[in-house]
Design a protein around this motif. Structure first.
Motif, PDB file in Angstrom:
ATOM      1  N   TYR A  13       1.126  -0.761  -0.533  1.00 60.80           N
ATOM      2  CA  TYR A  13       0.453  -0.049   0.130  1.00 60.80           C
ATOM      3  C   TYR A  13       1.076   1.118   0.334  1.00 60.80           C
ATOM      4  O   TYR A  13       0.450   1.685  -0.861  1.00 60.80           O
ATOM      5  CB  TYR A  13      -0.767   0.183   1.294  1.00 60.80           C
ATOM      6  N   THR A  14       1.883   1.436   0.807  1.00 61.32           N
ATOM      7  CA  THR A  14       3.352   2.564   1.183  1.00 61.32           C
ATOM      8  C   THR A  14       3.114   2.541  -0.655  1.00 61.32           C
ATOM      9  O   THR A  14       3.423   3.916  -0.859  1.00 61.32           O
ATOM     10  CB  THR A  14       3.645   2.112   1.634  1.00 61.32           C
ATOM     11  N   GLN A  15       3.358   1.166  -1.657  1.00 59.55           N
ATOM     12  CA  GLN A  15       4.181   2.041  -2.591  1.00 59.55           C
ATOM     13  C   GLN A  15       2.751   2.636  -3.867  1.00 59.55           C
ATOM     14  O   GLN A  15       3.032   3.165  -4.523  1.00 59.55           O
ATOM     15  CB  GLN A  15       4.175   0.856  -2.983  1.00 59.55           C
ATOM     16  N   ILE A  16       1.569   2.056  -3.719  1.00 56.34           N
ATOM     17  CA  ILE A  16       0.126   2.271  -3.838  1.00 56.34           C
ATOM     18  C   ILE A  16       0.123   3.992  -4.112  1.00 56.34           C
ATOM     19  O   ILE A  16       0.184   4.306  -4.945  1.00 56.34           O
ATOM     20  CB  ILE A  16      -0.526   1.306  -3.743  1.00 56.34           C
ATOM     21  N   ARG A  17       0.692   4.520  -2.853  1.00 54.72           N
ATOM     22  CA  ARG A  17       0.117   5.791  -2.516  1.00 54.72           C
ATOM     23  C   ARG A  17       1.227   6.144  -3.324  1.00 54.72           C
ATOM     24  O   ARG A  17       0.392   7.800  -3.354  1.00 54.72           O
ATOM     25  CB  ARG A  17      -0.187   6.040  -0.996  1.00 54.72           C
ATOM     26  N   ASN A  18       2.246   6.155  -3.453  1.00 57.38           N
ATOM     27  CA  ASN A  18       2.828   7.102  -4.298  1.00 57.38           C
ATOM     28  C   ASN A  18       3.450   7.196  -5.767  1.00 57.38           C
ATOM     29  O   ASN A  18       4.459   7.108  -6.201  1.00 57.38           O
ATOM     30  CB  ASN A  18       4.518   6.623  -3.436  1.00 57.38           C
ATOM     31  N   ASP A  54      -0.878   6.799 -10.407  1.00 58.36           N
ATOM     32  CA  ASP A  54      -2.518   6.206 -10.857  1.00 58.36           C
ATOM     33  C   ASP A  54      -3.472   6.083  -9.356  1.00 58.36           C
ATOM     34  O   ASP A  54      -4.395   5.773  -9.646  1.00 58.36           O
ATOM     35  CB  ASP A  54      -1.886   4.570 -10.851  1.00 58.36           C
ATOM     36  N   TRP A  55      -2.877   6.605  -8.236  1.00 61.60           N
ATOM     37  CA  TRP A  55      -3.764   6.100  -6.558  1.00 61.60           C
ATOM     38  C   TRP A  55      -4.416   7.404  -7.494  1.00 61.60           C
ATOM     39  O   TRP A  55      -4.067   8.571  -7.498  1.00 61.60           O
ATOM     40  CB  TRP A  55      -2.734   5.940  -5.682  1.00 61.60           C
ATOM     41  N   PRO A  85      -6.841   8.612  -4.080  1.00 59.11           N
ATOM     42  CA  PRO A  85      -7.576   8.119  -2.796  1.00 59.11           C
ATOM     43  C   PRO A  85      -8.585   8.017  -2.822  1.00 59.11           C
ATOM     44  O   PRO A  85      -9.572   8.751  -3.460  1.00 59.11           O
ATOM     45  CB  PRO A  85      -6.906   9.275  -1.602  1.00 59.11           C
ATOM     46  N   ALA A  86      -9.379   7.077  -1.941  1.00 60.56           N
ATOM     47  CA  ALA A  86     -11.264   7.402  -1.389  1.00 60.56           C
ATOM     48  C   ALA A  86     -11.326   8.993  -1.291  1.00 60.56           C
ATOM     49  O   ALA A  86     -12.947   9.192  -1.709  1.00 60.56           O
ATOM     50  CB  ALA A  86     -11.070   6.123   0.236  1.00 60.56           C
ATOM     51  N   SER A  87     -10.857   9.363  -0.707  1.00 64.76           N
ATOM     52  CA  SER A  87     -11.401  11.146  -0.744  1.00 64.76           C
ATOM     53  C   SER A  87     -11.607  11.453  -2.177  1.00 64.76           C
ATOM     54  O   SER A  87     -13.158  12.838  -2.071  1.00 64.76           O
ATOM     55  CB  SER A  87     -10.377  11.843   0.178  1.00 64.76           C
ATOM     56  N   GLU A  88     -11.722  11.226  -3.133  1.00 64.85           N
ATOM     57  CA  GLU A  88     -12.214  11.977  -4.275  1.00 64.85           C
ATOM     58  C   GLU A  88     -12.866  11.141  -5.135  1.00 64.85           C
ATOM     59  O   GLU A  88     -13.207  11.574  -5.922  1.00 64.85           O
ATOM     60  CB  GLU A  88     -10.800  11.142  -5.068  1.00 64.85           C
ATOM     61  N   GLY A 133      -9.004   3.428  -1.366  1.00 62.73           N
ATOM     62  CA  GLY A 133      -9.178   4.343  -2.988  1.00 62.73           C
ATOM     63  C   GLY A 133      -8.653   3.548  -3.601  1.00 62.73           C
ATOM     64  O   GLY A 133      -9.233   1.462  -3.851  1.00 62.73           O
ATOM     65  N   THR A 134      -8.085   3.345  -5.521  1.00 63.20           N
ATOM     66  CA  THR A 134      -8.324   2.994  -5.989  1.00 63.20           C
ATOM     67  C   THR A 134      -7.485   3.003  -6.733  1.00 63.20           C
ATOM     68  O   THR A 134      -6.289   3.848  -6.539  1.00 63.20           O
ATOM     69  CB  THR A 134      -9.653   3.123  -7.646  1.00 63.20           C
ATOM     70  N   LEU A 135      -7.096   2.131  -7.796  1.00 62.28           N
ATOM     71  CA  LEU A 135      -5.535   2.064  -8.364  1.00 62.28           C
ATOM     72  C   LEU A 135      -5.557   0.822  -9.715  1.00 62.28           C
ATOM     73  O   LEU A 135      -6.320  -0.244  -9.508  1.00 62.28           O
ATOM     74  CB  LEU A 135      -4.820   1.360  -7.662  1.00 62.28           C
ATOM     75  N   PHE A 136      -5.866   0.828 -11.003  1.00 57.82           N
ATOM     76  CA  PHE A 136      -6.249   0.534 -11.792  1.00 57.82           C
ATOM     77  C   PHE A 136      -7.162  -0.362 -12.019  1.00 57.82           C
ATOM     78  O   PHE A 136      -7.746  -1.193 -12.416  1.00 57.82           O
ATOM     79  CB  PHE A 136      -4.761  -0.458 -12.352  1.00 57.82           C
ATOM     80  N   GLY A 137      -8.555   0.849 -11.649  1.00 61.31           N
ATOM     81  CA  GLY A 137      -9.953   0.271 -11.888  1.00 61.31           C
ATOM     82  C   GLY A 137      -9.687  -0.827 -10.686  1.00 61.31           C
ATOM     83  O   GLY A 137     -11.068  -0.899 -10.051  1.00 61.31           O
TER      84      GLY A 137
END
Length: 209
Positions: A105-110, A113-114, A116-119, A131-135
């Protein structure tokens, strides 16, 4: 084309948990000790079902739906997630959930393509998603946290991949031990966890030697 059916044998298991609270603990405790104990028991039962479903994926996903890293010395990385999605073939669209470790998850946040759920609107994400990544809706779980960075699997799951067949739901029972002035609370559940649609689940692993 004729329709076909198939059957699979699954093992129904019973899980159980219980606790006892003395009158002294109830009278001296703050709040509602009995209610809190009941809530914690129900949560423990749900956690056990989650553990069993994860174990099913760990041991039942076929090699054709397993994606491994490029080398035995590389941990799962964000590009591996994008590449693994190809295993869904033409069924790549639709709702998907990525189960990952805190380290991944640490990699994903950086990554760029990440998202966050707030969006997103609250109902656009599955429960617990960050959040979402690649759908994929991303869900972080400590149950995928291994001893090192190289033994942490990840999973991409579509709806219908897993089933939890309930033979009997959670049954909470209470009793009174008048000799020791204790209130006993127990819970049992009977279910079978299994991989219902193998084409809807992908396992990401570190390449083995």
């Amino acid at each position: 084309r004729d329709l076909t059916t198939s059957t699979v044998s699954v093992k129904v298991k019973e899980i159980a948990i219980g606790t006892a609270i003395t009158d002294a603990a109830i009278l001296s405790g703050y709040g509602d000790p009995v209610g809190e104990a009941s809530m914690q028991i129900v949560k423990a039962m749900a956690d056990k079902a989650d553990i069993d479903l994860l174990a099913i994926m760990a041991g039942s996903i076929a090699s054709s739906m397993t994606y491994s890293t490029a080398s035995t010395t590389s941990a799962i990385a964000v590009p591996d997630i994008a590449n693994a999605l190809e295993l869904f073939g033409e069924d790549i669209d639709g709702k998907k959930v990525l189960l990952c470790s805190p380290k991944l998850y640490t990699q994903i946040r950086n990554t760029k393509d990440w998202a966050p759920a707030s969006e997103y609107a609250a109902d656009a994400l599955v429960r617990g998603a960050v959040g979402t990544l690649f759908g994929c809706d991303v869900v972080v779980t400590n149950r995928l946290k291994g001893a090192t960075a190289l033994d942490e699997d990840a999973y991409i799951v579509k709806p219908g991949a897993l089933r939890l067949f309930l033979k009997r739901g959670v049954l909470i029972e209470t009793d009174r031990d008048i000799l020791y002035r204790k209130n006993v609370i127990t819970a049992t559940q009977h279910y079978a966890a299994y991989l219902y649609n193998a084409a809807n689940a992908i396992k990401l692993i570190v390449k083995t030697a």
